[in-house]
Design a protein around this motif. Structure first.
Motif, PDB file in Angstrom:
ATOM      1  N   ILE A  13      -8.110  -7.286  17.519  1.00 25.04           N
ATOM      2  CA  ILE A  13      -8.470  -7.080  16.206  1.00 25.04           C
ATOM      3  C   ILE A  13      -9.882  -7.524  15.788  1.00 25.04           C
ATOM      4  N   HIS A  16     -12.304  -5.183  17.547  1.00 26.88           N
ATOM      5  CA  HIS A  16     -12.512  -3.865  16.881  1.00 26.88           C
ATOM      6  C   HIS A  16     -13.346  -4.200  15.670  1.00 26.88           C
ATOM      7  N   ILE A  17     -13.253  -5.330  14.872  1.00 26.43           N
ATOM      8  CA  ILE A  17     -13.727  -5.754  13.841  1.00 26.43           C
ATOM      9  C   ILE A  17     -15.463  -5.898  14.224  1.00 26.43           C
ATOM     10  N   ALA A  20     -17.197  -2.602  14.586  1.00 27.38           N
ATOM     11  CA  ALA A  20     -17.398  -2.182  13.415  1.00 27.38           C
ATOM     12  C   ALA A  20     -18.782  -2.699  12.896  1.00 27.38           C
ATOM     13  N   ALA A  73      -8.812  -0.094  19.084  1.00 24.89           N
ATOM     14  CA  ALA A  73      -7.989   0.727  18.082  1.00 24.89           C
ATOM     15  C   ALA A  73      -6.352   1.501  18.665  1.00 24.89           C
ATOM     16  N   ILE A  77      -2.920   0.474  17.693  1.00 22.93           N
ATOM     17  CA  ILE A  77      -1.782   1.273  17.402  1.00 22.93           C
ATOM     18  C   ILE A  77      -0.547   1.159  18.155  1.00 22.93           C
ATOM     19  N   TYR A  82       1.685   1.684  14.683  1.00 18.83           N
ATOM     20  CA  TYR A  82       1.170   2.650  13.651  1.00 18.83           C
ATOM     21  C   TYR A  82       1.399   3.968  13.659  1.00 18.83           C
ATOM     22  N   LYS A  90      -8.763   8.247  10.716  1.00 16.99           N
ATOM     23  CA  LYS A  90      -9.685   7.376  11.552  1.00 16.99           C
ATOM     24  C   LYS A  90     -10.210   7.879  13.070  1.00 16.99           C
ATOM     25  N   GLU A  91      -9.188   8.485  13.469  1.00 13.08           N
ATOM     26  CA  GLU A  91      -9.668   9.112  14.786  1.00 13.08           C
ATOM     27  C   GLU A  91     -10.570  10.179  14.724  1.00 13.08           C
ATOM     28  N   TRP A  94     -13.917   8.736  13.738  1.00 15.47           N
ATOM     29  CA  TRP A  94     -14.469   8.025  15.066  1.00 15.47           C
ATOM     30  C   TRP A  94     -15.173   9.407  16.021  1.00 15.47           C
ATOM     31  N   ALA A 145     -14.407   4.395   7.299  1.00 11.14           N
ATOM     32  CA  ALA A 145     -13.609   3.765   8.426  1.00 11.14           C
ATOM     33  C   ALA A 145     -13.367   2.529   8.244  1.00 11.14           C
ATOM     34  N   GLY A 149      -9.502   0.975   7.614  1.00 11.15           N
ATOM     35  CA  GLY A 149      -9.080   0.072   8.195  1.00 11.15           C
ATOM     36  C   GLY A 149      -8.388  -1.021   7.241  1.00 11.15           C
ATOM     37  N   VAL A 150      -8.972  -1.476   6.173  1.00 10.31           N
ATOM     38  CA  VAL A 150      -8.481  -2.607   5.235  1.00 10.31           C
ATOM     39  C   VAL A 150      -7.272  -1.934   4.780  1.00 10.31           C
ATOM     40  N   LEU A 152      -5.014   0.286   6.003  1.00  7.90           N
ATOM     41  CA  LEU A 152      -3.935   0.221   7.078  1.00  7.90           C
ATOM     42  C   LEU A 152      -3.398  -1.037   7.183  1.00  7.90           C
ATOM     43  N   ARG A 153      -4.161  -2.007   7.358  1.00 11.15           N
ATOM     44  CA  ARG A 153      -3.690  -3.438   7.432  1.00 11.15           C
ATOM     45  C   ARG A 153      -2.709  -3.754   6.205  1.00 11.15           C
TER      46      ARG A 153
HETATM   47  C1  HEM Z   1     -15.018   4.545  13.308  1.00 10.74           C
HETATM   48  C2  HEM Z   1     -15.145   3.361  13.632  1.00 10.74           C
HETATM   49  C3  HEM Z   1     -14.374   2.431  12.886  1.00 10.74           C
HETATM   50  C4  HEM Z   1     -14.733   1.498  12.100  1.00 10.74           C
HETATM   51  C5  HEM Z   1     -16.018   1.207  11.816  1.00 10.74           C
HETATM   52  C6  HEM Z   1     -13.355   0.664  11.895  1.00 10.74           C
HETATM   53  C7  HEM Z   1     -13.305  -0.534  11.249  1.00 10.74           C
HETATM   54  C8  HEM Z   1     -12.068  -1.217  11.107  1.00 10.74           C
HETATM   55  C9  HEM Z   1     -12.097  -2.571  10.224  1.00 10.74           C
HETATM   56  C10 HEM Z   1     -13.235  -3.194   9.709  1.00 10.74           C
HETATM   57  C11 HEM Z   1     -10.731  -2.989  10.302  1.00 10.74           C
HETATM   58  C12 HEM Z   1     -10.399  -4.198   9.679  1.00 10.74           C
HETATM   59  C13 HEM Z   1      -9.629  -4.321   8.484  1.00 10.74           C
HETATM   60  C14 HEM Z   1      -8.991  -5.656   7.987  1.00 10.74           C
HETATM   61  O1  HEM Z   1      -9.077  -6.501   8.864  1.00 10.74           O
HETATM   62  O2  HEM Z   1      -8.434  -5.575   6.867  1.00 10.74           O
HETATM   63  C15 HEM Z   1     -10.238  -1.935  10.965  1.00 10.74           C
HETATM   64  C16 HEM Z   1      -8.705  -2.065  11.129  1.00 10.74           C
HETATM   65  C17 HEM Z   1      -8.070  -0.935  11.833  1.00 10.74           C
HETATM   66  N1  HEM Z   1      -8.600   0.100  12.350  1.00 10.74           N
HETATM   67 FE1  HEM Z   1     -10.534   0.708  12.340  1.00 10.74          FE
HETATM   68  N2  HEM Z   1     -12.458   1.241  12.703  1.00 10.74           N
HETATM   69  C18 HEM Z   1     -12.974   2.134  13.301  1.00 10.74           C
HETATM   70  C19 HEM Z   1     -12.214   3.212  14.381  1.00 10.74           C
HETATM   71  C20 HEM Z   1     -10.819   3.232  14.166  1.00 10.74           C
HETATM   72  C21 HEM Z   1      -9.980   4.366  14.780  1.00 10.74           C
HETATM   73  C22 HEM Z   1     -10.613   5.386  15.747  1.00 10.74           C
HETATM   74  C23 HEM Z   1      -8.557   3.804  14.744  1.00 10.74           C
HETATM   75  C24 HEM Z   1      -7.683   4.555  15.271  1.00 10.74           C
HETATM   76  C25 HEM Z   1      -7.414   5.918  15.530  1.00 10.74           C
HETATM   77  C26 HEM Z   1      -8.748   2.669  13.894  1.00 10.74           C
HETATM   78  C27 HEM Z   1      -7.343   2.026  13.665  1.00 10.74           C
HETATM   79  C28 HEM Z   1      -7.557   0.789  12.880  1.00 10.74           C
HETATM   80  C29 HEM Z   1      -6.162   0.119  12.669  1.00 10.74           C
HETATM   81  C30 HEM Z   1      -4.890   0.570  13.162  1.00 10.74           C
HETATM   82  C31 HEM Z   1      -6.679  -1.032  12.017  1.00 10.74           C
HETATM   83  C32 HEM Z   1      -5.651  -2.148  11.267  1.00 10.74           C
HETATM   84  C33 HEM Z   1      -5.662  -3.384  12.149  1.00 10.74           C
HETATM   85  C34 HEM Z   1      -4.580  -4.357  11.671  1.00 10.74           C
HETATM   86  O3  HEM Z   1      -3.517  -3.956  11.859  1.00 10.74           O
HETATM   87  O4  HEM Z   1      -5.056  -5.587  11.278  1.00 10.74           O
HETATM   88  N3  HEM Z   1     -10.086   2.147  13.761  1.00 10.74           N
HETATM   89  N4  HEM Z   1     -10.934  -0.906  11.398  1.00 10.74           N
END
Ligand code: HEM
Length: 154
Positions: A13, A16-17, A20, A73, A77, A82, A90-91, A94, A145, A149-150, A152-153
């Motif tokens: 995670i 991923h962050i 971003a 990501a 998933i 998820y 989000k996909e 992206w 996005a 993400g927030v 989804l969390r």
């Molecule tokens: C386009 C660029 C992307 C950015 C800028 C981005 C940004 C972020 C950020 C900042 C978080 C953290 C949220 C938090 O901690 O509260 C997050 C979480 C997440 N993102 Fe992304 N994301 C991107 C692409 C994707 C893609 C392509 C997917 C899936 C297809 C994805 C799936 C997720 C998931 C499942 C989480 C939740 C993680 C968790 O359970 O803590 N993200 N995203």
């Protein structure tokens, strides 16, 4: 939740962050901090040359983070299990951002080629839409996005 994911979730995670942060933050810094200052350079050739150099460095910097964000990501998933609309959204975001990035990347290379040949008008034309349309589109999509993400969390 998968046991392997339980073990590595903090680092996955985090990666991923941080991806971003670098990708979206980098674009915001160039658009709102660097670009306005570059505009104040009066000599057109230096202005264009510096713009190409700065944008080239940004694009090379973010490239590995674009891949990393997607790989992490997918791991998240799979690990959490998820499903649902937000994931597909989000996909899609992206994918659009990456296509837009690729287009801008190619346009910058073409602009650099024209610039090196001394054809400044063509170089300028290749770069025309970058600061006004293409980069702002990716900034807005990136922010959406992050918000998703927030959500989804939970
Ligand atoms: C386009 C660029 C992307 C950015 C800028 C981005 C940004 C972020 C950020 C900042 C978080 C953290 C949220 C938090 O901690 O509260 C997050 C979480 C997440 N993102 Fe992304 N994301 C991107 C692409 C994707 C893609 C392509 C997917 C899936 C297809 C994805 C799936 C997720 C998931 C499942 C989480 C939740 C993680 C968790 O359970 O803590 N993200 N995203």
């Amino acid at each position: 939740m998968q046991t392997w994911f339980e073990e590595y979730k903090t680092i996955i995670i985090f990666l991923h962050i941080i991806s971003a942060v670098v990708w979206v933050g980098g674009m915001i810094a160039i658009k709102f901090a660097v670009h306005p200052v570059i505009q104040s350079i009066e000599e057109p050739k230096i202005k264009l040359g510096k713009t190409l150099h700065i944008v080239g460095r940004l694009f090379n910097l973010v490239m590995p983070f674009i891949a990393l964000s997607f790989i992490c990501a997918l791991l998240i998933i799979k690990g959490v299990g998820y499903t649902g609309g937000f994931i597909h959204l989000k996909e899609a975001i992206w994918t659009i951002m990456t296509l837009n990035y690729t287009y801008m990347y190619i346009k910058r290379i073409l602009a650099q080629k024209s610039f090196d040949l001394g054809d400044f008008a063509s170089a300028k034309e290749h770069m025309r839409l970058l600061p006004t349309i293409l980069l702002p589109i990716n900034i807005v999509l990136g922010i959406v996005a992050i918000f998703l993400g927030v959500m989804l969390r939970g």
